[in-house]
Scaffold this motif. Structure first.
Motif, PDB file in Angstrom:
ATOM      1  N   GLY A   1       0.843  -1.187   0.000  1.00  0.00           N
ATOM      2  CA  GLY A   1       0.000   0.000   0.000  1.00  0.00           C
ATOM      3  C   GLY A   1       0.880   1.239   0.000  1.00  0.00           C
ATOM      4  O   GLY A   1       1.873   1.301   0.731  1.00  0.00           O
ATOM      5  N   THR A   2       0.528   2.242  -0.801  1.00  0.00           N
ATOM      6  CA  THR A   2       1.420   3.377  -1.056  1.00  0.00           C
ATOM      7  C   THR A   2       0.720   4.704  -0.798  1.00  0.00           C
ATOM      8  O   THR A   2      -0.429   4.899  -1.190  1.00  0.00           O
ATOM      9  CB  THR A   2       1.921   3.322  -2.514  1.00  0.00           C
ATOM     10  OG1 THR A   2       2.616   2.084  -2.722  1.00  0.00           O
ATOM     11  CG2 THR A   2       2.854   4.478  -2.814  1.00  0.00           C
ATOM     12  N   ILE A   3       1.448   5.621  -0.147  1.00  0.00           N
ATOM     13  CA  ILE A   3       0.955   6.973   0.116  1.00  0.00           C
ATOM     14  C   ILE A   3       1.775   7.947  -0.728  1.00  0.00           C
ATOM     15  O   ILE A   3       3.015   7.904  -0.700  1.00  0.00           O
ATOM     16  CB  ILE A   3       1.063   7.307   1.606  1.00  0.00           C
ATOM     17  CG1 ILE A   3       0.168   6.352   2.414  1.00  0.00           C
ATOM     18  CG2 ILE A   3       0.670   8.758   1.866  1.00  0.00           C
ATOM     19  CD1 ILE A   3       0.519   6.245   3.870  1.00  0.00           C
ATOM     20  N   ILE A   4       1.102   8.795  -1.485  1.00  0.00           N
ATOM     21  CA  ILE A   4       1.742   9.695  -2.450  1.00  0.00           C
ATOM     22  C   ILE A   4       1.548  11.140  -2.021  1.00  0.00           C
ATOM     23  O   ILE A   4       0.451  11.533  -1.606  1.00  0.00           O
ATOM     24  CB  ILE A   4       1.150   9.484  -3.855  1.00  0.00           C
ATOM     25  CG1 ILE A   4       1.416   8.063  -4.351  1.00  0.00           C
ATOM     26  CG2 ILE A   4       1.694  10.514  -4.854  1.00  0.00           C
ATOM     27  CD1 ILE A   4       0.658   7.711  -5.638  1.00  0.00           C
ATOM     28  N   SER A   5       2.611  11.936  -2.157  1.00  0.00           N
ATOM     29  CA  SER A   5       2.539  13.383  -1.959  1.00  0.00           C
ATOM     30  C   SER A   5       2.969  14.046  -3.263  1.00  0.00           C
ATOM     31  O   SER A   5       4.050  13.757  -3.791  1.00  0.00           O
ATOM     32  CB  SER A   5       3.468  13.818  -0.814  1.00  0.00           C
ATOM     33  OG  SER A   5       3.394  15.208  -0.599  1.00  0.00           O
TER      34      SER A   5
END
Length: 353
Positions: A286-290
């Motif tokens: 699972g990936t969190i992007i900014s």
């Protein structure tokens, strides 16, 4: 026939099963066959969802929080990016925490340490500092800063404007192992015992001190400046064609071992050329992007999110994702990929069905 045998003798059909389940339940047991399809699924079936946080919508609340509570009183004045399907858990994914931290001019976020590892990705402003185990570093927009496990750290803002950064921590992972410890320092700020830039000079130039030996798995560098990262992406963009699934994508590394700067969280930066659309991609992390620069959109499963600079997006495990850049765009991201790789669990699918 013994009394015990008579007790265990089943009745018939479903009633017999229910009766059996009740009797073994009294012994804190349960039948595997009733839940095996959930425990050992044919593929990941995440219980969290894609989500998008518009910075334009979020920022007013961040600034309002600054008038409600001080950084010292809050210890860390953060608005959590909580997954819509995981409300009340403080989780962005089941293994990762994310939040936006605000520190106003003249404030200090008091020094403490904890076993949870942390990353800071600077979203807005420049001139504030973070101090880690006696060394300060000035933070600027786009910088990636780490706080290794069990290190003293505090933050201060000597600039004239608010500073906002993305906090990423392995809080859910540490909670899963029930391995969390925390301790407050005896003062708001720890003593500065090393000059600014000391770790950069020692470890960030493709060199290491001759007799230095790593004592933990985290990187000895704790600030990865955006100016260097952006220059590397520009050179890649000029030198060759983008990867179909990622554009031009780099991973941050620990110079001592080539692994992730933080043992539990992988960190990445990618450039999408103007008009570029990625091929479908999915992976188990699972990936969190900014969003650092530019604008575009991401389609995650059956949902499409429009994004622009400083927005944030979460991509669940094994969700098919495509990105399209309206302008040249740069995306920072972090995930639990290093843990999955270490356990031989990580898997990707480049465009498959």
């Amino acid at each position: 026939m013994s009394a015990q045998t008579a007790t265990l003798k089943p009745t018939t059909g479903n009633n017999a099963r229910r009766d059996f389940y009740e009797r073994i339940g009294a012994l804190s047991m349960a039948p595997l066959w009733e839940s095996m399809h959930q425990l050992v699924p044919p593929m990941p079936a995440p219980k969290y969802v894609p989500a998008h946080w518009s910075y334009d919508a979020v920022r007013p609340y961040l600034m309002e929080s600054g008038s409600l509570i001080t950084a010292k009183e809050a210890v860390r004045r953060v608005l959590i990016l909580e997954n819509p399907a995981l409300r009340g858990t403080a989780c962005c994914t089941p293994t990762l925490y994310a939040g936006l931290q605000l520190i106003l001019p003249g404030e200090v976020a008091p020094s403490h340490r904890h076993t949870q590892s942390a990353l800071r990705f600077i979203v807005e402003g420049e001139g504030a500092y973070t101090a880690v185990d006696g060394e300060r570093t000035i933070m600027r927009e786009g910088d990636f800063v780490i706080t290794p496990t069990w290190t003293w750290h505090d933050h201060g803002n000597d600039s004239s404007k608010p500073m906002v950064w993305l906090d990423g921590l392995d809080i859910p992972l540490v909670a899963l192992f029930n391995a969390g410890f925390a301790e407050n320092y005896g003062a708001d700020e720890q003593p500065v015992t090393r000059p600014e830039g000391d770790s950069d000079a020692r470890y960030a130039r493709g060199l290491l001190p001759v007799d230095w030996k790593p004592t933990r798995q985290t990187s000895p560098i704790f600030n990865y400046p955006y100016t260097r990262t952006r220059e590397a992406l520009d050179r890649m963009n000029k030198a060759g064609d983008p990867d179909p699934c990622h554009g031009h994508k780099l991973r941050y590394v620990n110079p001592a071992n080539g692994g992730a700067p933080i043992a539990t969280m992988g960190t990445f930066m990618q450039l999408l050329p103007q008009g570029f659309a990625t091929a479908p991609y999915r992976s188990t992390d699972g990936t969190i992007i900014s969003v650092v620069e530019g604008s575009g959109e991401s389609t995650i499963g059956d949902k499409t999110f429009r994004w622009t600079k400083r927005d944030h997006v979460v991509v669940p495990s094994w969700a098919r994702v495509t990105h399209r850049a309206d302008t040249e765009a740069v995306l920072f991201s972090f995930s639990d990929r290093p843990v999955q790789e270490r356990l031989d669990l990580w898997r990707e699918d480049r465009g498959g069905k």
